[in-house]
Design an enzyme around this catalytic site. Structure first.
Site, short mmCIF file in Angstrom:
data_model
loop_
_atom_site.label_atom_id
_atom_site.label_comp_id
_atom_site.label_asym_id
_atom_site.label_seq_id
_atom_site.Cartn_x
_atom_site.Cartn_y
_atom_site.Cartn_z
CG ASP A 12 64.63 57.46 36.30
OD1 ASP A 12 65.60 57.91 35.67
OD2 ASP A 12 63.78 56.71 35.79
NE ARG A 67 61.97 50.48 29.11
CZ ARG A 67 62.44 51.19 30.14
NH1 ARG A 67 61.69 51.40 31.19
NH2 ARG A 67 63.67 51.65 30.13
CB THR A 73 64.40 53.48 39.20
OG1 THR A 73 64.47 54.59 38.28
CG2 THR A 73 64.08 54.06 40.56
NE ARG A 129 60.36 57.10 35.43
CZ ARG A 129 59.29 56.40 35.80
NH1 ARG A 129 58.60 55.76 34.90
NH2 ARG A 129 58.95 56.33 37.05
CG ASP A 160 56.24 54.27 38.47
OD1 ASP A 160 55.68 54.27 39.58
OD2 ASP A 160 55.77 54.76 37.43
N GLY A 207 63.72 48.84 33.03
CA GLY A 207 65.06 49.06 32.49
C GLY A 207 66.10 48.44 33.40
CG ASP A 235 61.16 57.89 39.79
OD1 ASP A 235 61.55 56.72 40.01
OD2 ASP A 235 60.61 58.22 38.73
#
Lengths: 341, 341, 341, 341
Positions: free
Chosen positions: A127, A72, A125, A171, A103, A10, A129
């Site tokens: 996120d 993606r 990201t 996520r 990721d 993304g 993470d």
């Protein structure tokens, strides 16, 4: 050297800062040729390249998204994908590859590295993470947008006796929820790291609305789940691309709260606005630093590493240590969110 | 426990987040009474107190400035100052004191601590020059404002053949200049950590304008100075309160550049706008985390420490290690600014 | 004079500017006493009053929402409502009433005026559909938020082959959709004033994606409807309070487009964020001007009028001319939206 | 038709929206060829042209400045200027010319029109002083930036006993000062339309600071002047290009106030940040509407007119009625600024 560059997964604000830094440092100081691949790994497989010179990166620093496009797509997941990658890199005489991604992209990068390609990765990201780095590109901008939304909902919520649910991305991690919840002064933050008990949630809301307050703001991560053995049963809903379905937990929570309290409850799903727009200074600086560090690492001959922020310094960590792990919100930060509710 | 709280020095965005966190955690979870002193150390000396309960901190999270007021006053610098501090603390039965401030306030805090008062300090300054912590409250907001200004000047500069100088704050450190310079894509950043040679500056500008560009943006820290032995002689100008005079280096630089190049040169001095307005999420979170950490430390009986951000965690560092030191921009960050010019 | 003041209907940014102006001008220059009613007409019926002096309006100019609270309640719709209004106004010795509201509040105001109360109304609604005035308080802020969202979705949309639908508010008018669509550079704007033909929409999207583009942004008003006799059948869905159900048209449109084109389509529903947050300068100025004009009108003995912006001047229009009418987007503006797609 | 297009004078946010609208409507619907001149009238004299097609205007809607460049140059002021203009227009077979500019550019346009060229003008200036239109492109963005600065200075001013002077642009009109003053809640607004008496200013400040307040914010237009016959003597200082010298009145006012009150007084000069950055939605819409209206007018054969906003509609006014006149702030708006101090 001829160095390839791609952005995968993304898009997030701050990618262009990293691309710009790779080109400015790589071309301007090290004398490399930088070759961009369009639309992530897709472009490597298809041989969809574009040269990247100083002319291509003018005025991109404050622009969101990625000038290279993204997709993606993971070459190791399709037949012949890795072979096509190797063929393109050879045809384009690429000596090393910089992969900017989260990721999925980093996992693909580690597979391609195993096939013998020299890779330096840059984590991005919203996120946050990615394991091994304090911050990934895009997170600060997403938190900024989510906090602004919570701020806005605050002023409108105060006039009505309502529960306002704000669902944010992340996520399986609660980084955006917890930080935007703290920054926006949410009454309750529900994060995957701390599965919730709907009966406690309802008790808290009832107590609060009985006591004095006329409204409550609940920030919920898209990946939040009820604790096992508690009264609400729910499993995270996943879409066709493996992403968590926007609005699913928010709407379900609204139904549970309305049924159990009778309070008028509204859901706002921030959705795609969280990954768009002008990058914050923090993301531009992080992108710039990671871009410089990546091309410097390649110039020094390093490979199969990822740039990472540790405190005030940018360091390199082995890609193998990073891939496949998820960095979760630490207990100390969850505790601050709870304390300030 | 009865815990005192003050904010000293210049105000910055994010102070109210820290005050709110101390009150919410201190009163709500630990059962302490929080007593606010108005206008920094001035209020301690004068016994100017106000209770701080949950009612006082509603809706302050996103408000800049400090609800307690602040002042640039140091009790150890005036006769009887320290005695008055001790008298007030005794009269108010204050068992521990949380001091939120920068360099000056922390220095005063260490003096008061030597006199036997239990103190936990929280670092705040837009200049980010407090030793021992990755970040101080207010810095992220200041960088955000300064970057926005550089962004704006970019769009207008591109239409005219001009050198645009943007002077930012930072005292003897270049944190705002370097970060806003990188984030805003400045052509040149002049920071105190790297004294400049006006002849090199001029050569760079002439080369750039001859080559292709029709404009240049130079971000200069208020504390930037020429290197010794170079062609320009200038000493930082200091005002009556010890602060660096706004506009001094900017105007001088303009004169030097115009005289040496003939280029139309304009100066924008950001001034007080850098310390005002809505705090960024990062500053709200940092303030919240520091506030929680400070009152937790006091509850555990710790004293004479400062809260500090190290990577992703908030830790405590001895106040004695911090006071009197200045944290400068590391070479790696100066290098990124240079690389992306 | 004792002058009552209430805010009714949904809250919007800029209400506090109007309240502040009424108090500053009314108390400060005319010597009136201003009495606030809490939660709109509800507070008049219940006698829920609060004094409004200069102390109550400090620091509210830049704060969204309304310090008086608001409610969607109309006294003429319930038994005894009007009698209770008259009783409260008499008990509080209110000589005139300033009502700040949209369609519903103004309609109630005209009913109360018919019962003999002197009323001056101020138009507010993010929907901008109040007849007789160029602008209502709140509209500019809502457009600002909606445009920012479209901007953000732009940067993310460009990297993926997608149709992005952004659903905005506006009731039966398309003001927010059309203005945010033009300002955000949407490819297509669907407004109630111009019922759409889904087959034309689909043809446009197919043509565009075939030709060159990899994405399209469609801004749809919550009140947009298909033209009669066209291929899609849909009626606007209305909730229990008469409001249009958020997300209904957006989700339906997504289903239609995906079924007819196969393009990956995403919906973002802006929802409550559109009515929150810091008011734009335009809304603060409009609120301030309307507040001054309203209290001046009352002081001059005028009644049963509404303040209105006409070009650069604020004028008064008879309330009877306004109530019950909806101001729609003019054809010239719809044409601009179409031209720039 | 072949239609020329230029942007002249200082750059402002919203110019690109107008350029984009001319191209989209002109090329896409009317089938014209649009020819851009670089750097205003300078480019017409020098024959410095660039084609403007849909490819050139992608992603410019939200970008400040002008993609055509601009310059402060007037062909009728230099020998042979008008002849060179006519020669270029003939060589390029330009049938009509759209001029986007302020006072100076419009004056030049009227001179060129007298020479027989078909011209449609579009008003732009952050100063909003173009006669005949409610708004000019750029004004709303400038007010937004100036208000944000006043907001920021508010939070910092509240902690210190200070007078904060904010100097804004506006030439001989007070539009930015009055609107940003009202929107930002300034205690005092000094505009050219209402020459000030320094003794009254000082009396007001002394009274306010004695009464209760610890700070005051004074917004002063760069063109503000003392009233004749009052205690302060000052004439507006003008630079080499005829522009008002930034900081001159601000610094002078600071000196007067400090000398007469002893209050610590600080000046912030907003300067070039006022004309940069992302255009507000209002400026993008205004630019879009003006661009469509201008090319439509040319297509209909109209000339020597200017697009103008009147209430909710865009109309055309004769260029001859506009040139040479200055639109000042109306008394009703000055009165609101006074009332809310």
């Amino acid at each position: 050297m001829r160095v390839g560059l791609l952005t995968g997964g993304g898009d997030v604000p701050g990618l262009n800062a990293a691309i710009r830094a790779v080109v400015k440092r790589g071309e301007g100081e090290h004398g490399h040729s930088i070759v961009g691949f369009r639309n992530g790994w897709r472009g490597v497989v298809d041989g969809d390249v574009q040269p990247l010179t100083r002319g291509h990166i003018r005025n991109v620093l404050s622009v969101g998204g990625t000038l290279l496009g993204t997709a993606r797509y993971h070459p190791h997941s399709s037949d012949g994908g890795l072979d096509a990658v190797m063929a393109t890199l050879e045809a384009e005489r690429i000596e090393a590859l910089i992969c900017i991604g989260g990721d999925g992209t980093l996992h693909a990068a580690s597979k391609v590295a195993e096939a013998g390609v020299k890779i330096v990765a840059i984590p991005k990201t919203i996120d946050n993470d990615v394991w091994g780095t304090d911050r990934s590109i895009g997170f600060d901008s997403a938190v900024s947008i989510a906090t602004e939304a919570v701020d806005r909902i605050h002023t409108t919520a105060e006039s009505h006796n309502r529960v306002m649910i704000v669902e944010v991305m992340g996520r399986t991690a609660g980084w955006i929820a917890v930080t935007a919840g703290i920054a926006g002064g949410a009454e309750l933050v529900l994060a995957p790291e701390d599965p919730f008990d709907i009966e406690k949630v309802v008790r808290f809301l009832k107590h609060r609305h009985r006591a004095h307050a006329s409204f409550s703001i609940v920030v919920v991560a898209e990946g939040a789940v009820p604790a096992e053995g508690t009264a609400m049963h729910y499993e995270t809903q996943v879409g066709k691309f493996g992403e968590i379905v926007a609005g699913a937990i928010g709407e379900r929570l609204k139904a549970e709260i309305e049924a159990r309290t009778g309070f008028d409850t509204r859901v706002t799903v921030l959705g795609h606005t969280q990954r768009g727009g002008v990058p914050t200074p923090t993301d531009r600086i992080l992108g710039s630093r990671f871009g410089v560090a990546a091309i410097d690492a390649i110039t020094r001959g390093e490979s199969n590493v990822m740039t990472a922020l540790r405190g005030e310094e940018v360091v390199l960590v082995p890609l193998s240590e990073v891939a496949g792990k998820v960095k979760h919100v630490p207990a100390s930060l969850l505790d601050v969110a709870r304390a300030l509710a």
